[in-house]
Design an enzyme around this catalytic site. Sequence first.
Site, PDB file in Angstrom:
ATOM      1  N   GLY A 153       0.905  -1.103   0.127  1.00 20.90           N
ATOM      2  CA  GLY A 153       0.063   0.117  -0.048  1.00 20.90           C
ATOM      3  C   GLY A 153       0.835   1.099   0.005  1.00 20.90           C
ATOM      4  N   CYS A 154       0.385   2.395  -0.431  1.00 23.94           N
ATOM      5  CA  CYS A 154       0.995   3.429  -0.478  1.00 23.94           C
ATOM      6  C   CYS A 154       1.641   4.292   0.876  1.00 23.94           C
ATOM      7  CB  CYS A 154       0.225   4.803  -1.156  1.00 23.94           C
ATOM      8  SG  CYS A 154      -1.432   5.020  -0.610  1.00 23.94           S
ATOM      9  N   PHE A 155       0.585   4.382   1.819  1.00 20.64           N
ATOM     10  CA  PHE A 155       0.984   4.919   3.137  1.00 20.64           C
ATOM     11  C   PHE A 155       2.094   3.754   3.719  1.00 20.64           C
ATOM     12  CE2 PHE A 155      -2.951   7.660   4.158  1.00 20.64           C
ATOM     13  CZ  PHE A 155      -2.256   8.794   4.214  1.00 20.64           C
ATOM     14  N   ALA A 156       1.494   2.383   3.587  1.00 23.49           N
ATOM     15  CA  ALA A 156       2.365   1.379   4.130  1.00 23.49           C
ATOM     16  C   ALA A 156       3.789   1.574   3.452  1.00 23.49           C
ATOM     17  CB  ALA A 156       1.902   0.189   3.864  1.00 23.49           C
TER      18      ALA A 156
END
Length: 327
Positions: free
Chosen positions: A136-139
């Site tokens: 994921g992007c935030f991850a």
Amino acid sequence: MSTIQIGIIGGAGYTGGELLRILINHPNAQIAFVHSKSQAGKPVYSTHTDLLGDTDLTFSGDDTRELVRQPGLDVIFLCSGHGESAKFLAENPIPDSLNVIDLSTDFRDESNGFVYGLPELQRERIPSATKIANPGCFATSIQLALLPLAKAGLLTDAIQVSAITGSTGAGQALSSTTHFTWRNNNVSIYKAFTHQHLKEIRQSLTALQPGFAPAIHFVPYRGDFTRGIMANVYTPYAGSLEEAKQLFGSYYQPHPFTHLSDAPVDVKQVVNTNKCLLHLELHDGQLLVTSIIDNLTKGASGQAVQNMNLLFGVPEDTGLRLKPVAF
């Protein structure tokens, strides 16, 4: 390396469009098909209008069971919404010779034979995988701020994260919180302490630091800009700032896209690139790591191509030396 024959499922959304922009200029890539239920039969540039003059591809609406079994196909990218990838694989038997790179959340727990595709963590495992779960992007942004500390076993207390993302992180479908008139000149919190990316962040940190148990307090923000993520991550640290810089510099030295900056960083430095830039500060025993990425490239489609390069033995940065917007 011969040309990689590629299929894209769900090519009309933001991640599908960004994938197309990268792959049509990738020297080892040949796009065999781009599938879209909603745009079938239309030119790709009718949806991704910036691609007019760059490609004559047309969205396919053909039976996906036949598309994924066509001779010579090497890899498919799954760019549909969360929950759709698991459904797609259940309905479309995949030949053993076909690799899969999934951009949804469906298999990030490494279920169903998938390998978690964060190259800065899994570079040794990715080349021998056949199914990759793109992070994921935030991850991605948050993990890159923490991996060196976890590798050294230095995550001993709660981790605080405050992070903001552009509107493209919410996908292309309009909702009350993605419409321009609501998002413009506005900032809001969502999914505080409950964001779905927390699970994969903890999974990775635990892999590097077995027994990792401290809380991760994550407050995400919706930004009033289009693309990019800034994550400010801080946690207790007993060493000096110079020691922290040496730790991070050593960890990321072999990785072509993650760089340590002595100066404070800002989102425009990474927009339209596959880079992650990190900046470290030490305040009263708290190490603050600022991590910036583009949510659509390093946070999604660019990282997916990075994984494809590793999977097929292509130099990791092939097709990904992209121009930042700068201003």
